[in-house]
Every structure is written in C-alpha cells, then in structure tokens.
Design an enzyme around this catalytic site. Structure first.
Site, PDB file in Angstrom:
ATOM      1  N   GLU A  57       3.619   3.740   6.604  1.00  0.00           N
ATOM      2  CA  GLU A  57       2.391   2.972   6.337  1.00  0.00           C
ATOM      3  C   GLU A  57       1.455   3.791   5.459  1.00  0.00           C
ATOM      4  OE1 GLU A  57       0.949   0.287   6.329  1.00  0.00           O
ATOM      5  OE2 GLU A  57       1.221  -0.927   8.120  1.00  0.00           O
ATOM      6  N   ASP A  58       0.639   3.097   4.680  1.00  0.00           N
ATOM      7  CA  ASP A  58      -0.411   3.783   3.937  1.00  0.00           C
ATOM      8  C   ASP A  58      -1.533   4.194   4.883  1.00  0.00           C
ATOM      9  OD1 ASP A  58      -1.080   1.129   4.441  1.00  0.00           O
ATOM     10  OD2 ASP A  58      -1.830   0.717   2.425  1.00  0.00           O
ATOM     11  N   ARG A 100      -5.190   0.702  -7.001  1.00  0.00           N
ATOM     12  CA  ARG A 100      -3.983   1.303  -6.440  1.00  0.00           C
ATOM     13  C   ARG A 100      -3.454   2.435  -7.312  1.00  0.00           C
ATOM     14  NH1 ARG A 100      -2.207  -2.160  -2.312  1.00  0.00           N
ATOM     15  NH2 ARG A 100      -2.505  -4.382  -2.657  1.00  0.00           N
ATOM     16  N   LYS A 159      -7.188   6.049  10.909  1.00  0.00           N
ATOM     17  CA  LYS A 159      -8.601   5.931  11.304  1.00  0.00           C
ATOM     18  C   LYS A 159      -8.661   5.778  12.816  1.00  0.00           C
ATOM     19  CE  LYS A 159     -10.309   3.403   7.221  1.00  0.00           C
ATOM     20  NZ  LYS A 159     -10.721   2.034   6.800  1.00  0.00           N
ATOM     21  N   ASP A 167      -5.826  -0.576  -2.180  1.00  0.00           N
ATOM     22  CA  ASP A 167      -6.571  -1.401  -3.123  1.00  0.00           C
ATOM     23  C   ASP A 167      -7.919  -1.866  -2.600  1.00  0.00           C
ATOM     24  OD1 ASP A 167      -5.388  -3.309  -1.198  1.00  0.00           O
ATOM     25  OD2 ASP A 167      -6.194  -4.825  -2.557  1.00  0.00           O
ATOM     26  N   ASP A 180      -5.407   1.371  10.747  1.00  0.00           N
ATOM     27  CA  ASP A 180      -6.832   1.123  10.928  1.00  0.00           C
ATOM     28  C   ASP A 180      -7.059   0.640  12.370  1.00  0.00           C
ATOM     29  OD1 ASP A 180      -9.502   0.680  10.102  1.00  0.00           O
ATOM     30  OD2 ASP A 180      -9.075  -1.370   9.527  1.00  0.00           O
ATOM     31  N   GLY A 215       0.766  -1.242   0.000  1.00  0.00           N
ATOM     32  CA  GLY A 215       0.000   0.000   0.000  1.00  0.00           C
ATOM     33  C   GLY A 215       0.794   1.288   0.000  1.00  0.00           C
ATOM     34  N   PHE A 238     -14.165   2.480   4.425  1.00  0.00           N
ATOM     35  CA  PHE A 238     -13.191   1.866   3.526  1.00  0.00           C
ATOM     36  C   PHE A 238     -12.830   2.811   2.381  1.00  0.00           C
ATOM     37  CE2 PHE A 238     -11.780  -0.994   0.123  1.00  0.00           C
ATOM     38  CZ  PHE A 238     -10.805  -1.702   0.805  1.00  0.00           C
TER      39      PHE A 238
HETATM   40  P1  5GP Z   1      -4.664  -2.483  10.768  1.00  0.00           P
HETATM   41  O1  5GP Z   1      -3.763  -3.637  11.108  1.00  0.00           O
HETATM   42  O2  5GP Z   1      -4.197  -1.174  11.341  1.00  0.00           O
HETATM   43  O3  5GP Z   1      -6.092  -2.782  11.100  1.00  0.00           O
HETATM   44  O4  5GP Z   1      -4.712  -2.345   9.205  1.00  0.00           O
HETATM   45  C1  5GP Z   1      -3.609  -2.274   8.461  1.00  0.00           C
HETATM   46  C2  5GP Z   1      -3.858  -2.621   7.005  1.00  0.00           C
HETATM   47  O5  5GP Z   1      -5.243  -2.860   6.663  1.00  0.00           O
HETATM   48  C3  5GP Z   1      -3.467  -1.453   6.149  1.00  0.00           C
HETATM   49  O6  5GP Z   1      -2.066  -1.400   5.953  1.00  0.00           O
HETATM   50  C4  5GP Z   1      -4.234  -1.748   4.879  1.00  0.00           C
HETATM   51  O7  5GP Z   1      -3.528  -2.675   4.103  1.00  0.00           O
HETATM   52  C5  5GP Z   1      -5.518  -2.364   5.359  1.00  0.00           C
HETATM   53  N1  5GP Z   1      -6.588  -1.328   5.436  1.00  0.00           N
HETATM   54  C6  5GP Z   1      -7.131  -0.794   6.535  1.00  0.00           C
HETATM   55  N2  5GP Z   1      -8.094   0.107   6.227  1.00  0.00           N
HETATM   56  C7  5GP Z   1      -8.147   0.143   4.877  1.00  0.00           C
HETATM   57  C8  5GP Z   1      -8.954   0.892   3.933  1.00  0.00           C
HETATM   58  O8  5GP Z   1      -9.811   1.726   4.270  1.00  0.00           O
HETATM   59  N3  5GP Z   1      -8.712   0.652   2.617  1.00  0.00           N
HETATM   60  C9  5GP Z   1      -7.796  -0.246   2.181  1.00  0.00           C
HETATM   61  N4  5GP Z   1      -7.647  -0.388   0.859  1.00  0.00           N
HETATM   62  N5  5GP Z   1      -7.005  -0.962   3.040  1.00  0.00           N
HETATM   63  C10 5GP Z   1      -7.199  -0.769   4.371  1.00  0.00           C
HETATM   64 MG    MG Z   2      -0.572  -1.486   4.665  1.00  0.00          MG
END
Ligand code: 5GP
Ligand code: MG
Length: 178
Positions: free
Chosen positions: A102-103, A168, A134, A162, A106, A48, A155
């Site tokens: 990081e992108d 992407r 978020k 993606d 979440d 990402g 989302f």
């Molecule tokens: P976490 O472990 O913080 O819950 O999430 C990390 C990963 O979940 C991010 O690096 C990403 O790959 C994916 N992710 C979380 N939210 C989103 C979103 O709104 N859109 C997309 N495309 N990926 C997300």
């Molecule tokens: Mg990621």
C-alpha cells in the site's frame, strides 16, 4: 525545496526522495531476510503504490513476483458491510506468501475490508507493507507488518499519491498547508 500549489491547495516539502530511498532499501533488506527461502507474491494496490512498488523491487534480491491490482468495493450481503474485491488479479493466491503493498494506511478501512477477501483465497501467509502510515487516523484495526514512515494525520501528496488525480509524479512527498 519550495512550497507548491496544486489546484487550490498549498503543499510544503515533507519527506525527500533521498529519505524515501534510504527507507525503501531498509524495507527491502528486511524482506530479503524474512523471505530468503520463499517466493513472495506482492499485490501492489493501484494507483497510489506504483512508484513505491517500482523502487522497492529494485532492491529485492530474492525470487519474487508482483501483481498490480485495483480495488472495487461494494456492499456485502452479510453484516460485515463493505466487501472489497481485487480487479486484475491473474495469479492464484493459494499457498502463496502474499505481501500487500500500500502507499498509505489512513483509517485502515480499505485494508480491513480487503484482507478477509484475500484470506478467502487461502494464501500460505499474508502480510502488509505500507510506505506511509497514519496511526492517529485509525478507525479500523488492521495488522501492518512493514511500515516505511509513521506520519501525522495530515493530507500528503507526491511519490505516487495524488490530489484530484495530480501530483503523483512528484519525487518528494509534500504535506498540505492548513
Ligand atoms: P484508508 O482506507 O486506510 O482510510 O485509506 C486508504 C486510501 O486513502 C489510501 O490508499 C489512499 O488512496 C487514500 N489516502 C489516505 N490518506 C491519504 C493522504 O494523505 N494523501 C493521499 N493522496 N491519499 C490518501
Ligand atoms: Mg491506496
């Protein structure tokens, strides 16, 4: 800008590339200041973050390095549960000033599993930068030092992020229409 459809879902324009670029320049300015006399090593988490990393790097004018890494997670043998390891790391992190790129953060689960694995390599310092954050989705407490945009718990796709492997390549960020 118009709504778009990816596979079975509709998305609406959310953050334009112009806004993203302005914000990235500001993040770069802060890193240029904070790391003026250092030489940070960025760890860009694939897939990402590739577009974010590329744009950020155009505005860094300090001496700095980058490594693109993937994450592999497996069940740990300790009570900590999931352990995340880095694939493709070819530099030593020992005594380096590491910045994880990081992108999006979440739930915070990925980072809360990853950061201890990085700490084990004894970096001089460890910070986290994410383009998108978020806060309302957080279930795992993590330290995030540089945030591009705080966004609602919906989302999103585009600008490296993606849906089912697609989208992407979009310059702008889009939000799912629910
Ligand atoms: P976490 O472990 O913080 O819950 O999430 C990390 C990963 O979940 C991010 O690096 C990403 O790959 C994916 N992710 C979380 N939210 C989103 C979103 O709104 N859109 C997309 N495309 N990926 C997300
Ligand atoms: Mg990621």
């Amino acid at each position: 800008m118009k709504n778009i459809t990816i596979r079975d879902k509709e998305f609406t324009p959310f953050i334009s590339y112009d806004e993203i670029e302005i914000r990235i320049r500001e993040l770069a300015r802060r890193v240029n200041e904070d790391y003026a006399d250092r030489e940070p090593l960025f760890l860009a988490i694939l897939n990402g973050s590739f577009m974010f990393a590329a744009d950020l790097f155009k505005y860094l004018d300090i001496s700095c390095a980058i490594s693109f890494v993937k994450l592999a997670s497996y069940k740990g043998t300790t009570s900590t549960g999931t352990v995340v390891s880095l694939i493709g790391l070819d530099e030593s992190l020992k005594n380096r000033d590491v910045i994880v790129l990081e992108d999006i953060v979440d739930t915070g689960k990925t980072l809360s599993n990853l950061l201890p694995s990085i700490e084990e390599h004894s970096p001089a310092s460890l910070r986290v930068m994410t383009l998108l954050n978020k806060p309302d989705a957080r279930t795992h407490q993590v330290q995030v030092d540089y945030v591009g945009f705080d966004i609602p718990n919906k989302f999103i796709v585009g600008y490296g992020l993606d849906y089912d492997g697609l989208a992407r390549n979009l310059r702008d960020i889009y939000q799912l229409v629910e």
